[in-house]
Design a protein around this motif. Structure first.
Motif, short mmCIF file in Angstrom:
data_model
loop_
_atom_site.label_atom_id
_atom_site.label_comp_id
_atom_site.label_asym_id
_atom_site.label_seq_id
_atom_site.Cartn_x
_atom_site.Cartn_y
_atom_site.Cartn_z
N VAL A 102 0.61 -1.21 -0.13
CA VAL A 102 0.23 0.08 0.06
C VAL A 102 0.98 1.18 0.00
CG1 VAL A 102 -1.59 1.49 1.34
CG2 VAL A 102 -1.97 -1.10 0.98
N SER A 103 2.01 1.24 0.73
CA SER A 103 2.65 2.48 0.97
C SER A 103 3.54 2.67 -0.16
CB SER A 103 3.68 2.35 2.14
OG SER A 103 4.51 1.28 1.96
N LYS A 104 3.64 1.73 -1.30
CA LYS A 104 4.45 2.04 -2.39
C LYS A 104 3.66 2.71 -3.60
CE LYS A 104 7.51 -1.61 -2.08
NZ LYS A 104 7.87 -3.28 -2.38
N GLU A 105 2.14 2.38 -3.31
CA GLU A 105 1.37 3.31 -4.22
C GLU A 105 1.23 4.72 -3.89
OE1 GLU A 105 -2.49 1.66 -4.17
OE2 GLU A 105 -1.83 -0.67 -4.34
N LYS A 106 0.85 5.59 -4.91
CA LYS A 106 0.83 7.16 -4.57
C LYS A 106 -0.59 7.35 -3.76
CE LYS A 106 0.96 11.45 -6.50
NZ LYS A 106 1.16 12.39 -8.00
N LEU A 107 -0.60 7.81 -2.77
CA LEU A 107 -1.88 7.89 -2.12
C LEU A 107 -2.34 9.43 -2.27
CD1 LEU A 107 -1.35 6.09 1.06
CD2 LEU A 107 -2.47 5.40 -0.95
N GLU A 108 -3.01 9.93 -2.92
CA GLU A 108 -3.46 11.31 -3.39
C GLU A 108 -4.50 11.65 -2.11
OE1 GLU A 108 -4.56 11.83 -7.43
OE2 GLU A 108 -3.25 10.46 -8.04
#
Length: 70
Positions: free
Chosen positions: A25-31
């Protein structure tokens, strides 16, 4: 969502699984929405201007207990 047969794993295996999930999850770009960004900026400004108070978890629990008993 329910993970089937989760009980068959040891605590150590569950921790490793949780770590792998978190890393994915942390590797994804959280907008953040513009509204969320503005709120975070507002809160940061309050902290920087020393216009806010901080509470320990113990303070929060005690206040909740007091309000519940009132």
């Amino acid at each position: 969502m329910k993970i089937k047969d989760l009980d068959k794993y040891t605590n150590a295996e569950k921790i490793l699984l949780a770590e792998e999930l978190w890393e994915s999850v942390s590797k994804e770009k959280l907008e953040l929405s513009d509204t969320m960004k503005q709120e975070l900026d507002r809160r940061i400004s309050l902290v920087e201007e020393d216009k806010t108070e901080f509470y320990t978890w113990e303070d929060v629990k005690n206040a909740l207990k007091k309000n519940r008993n009132a």
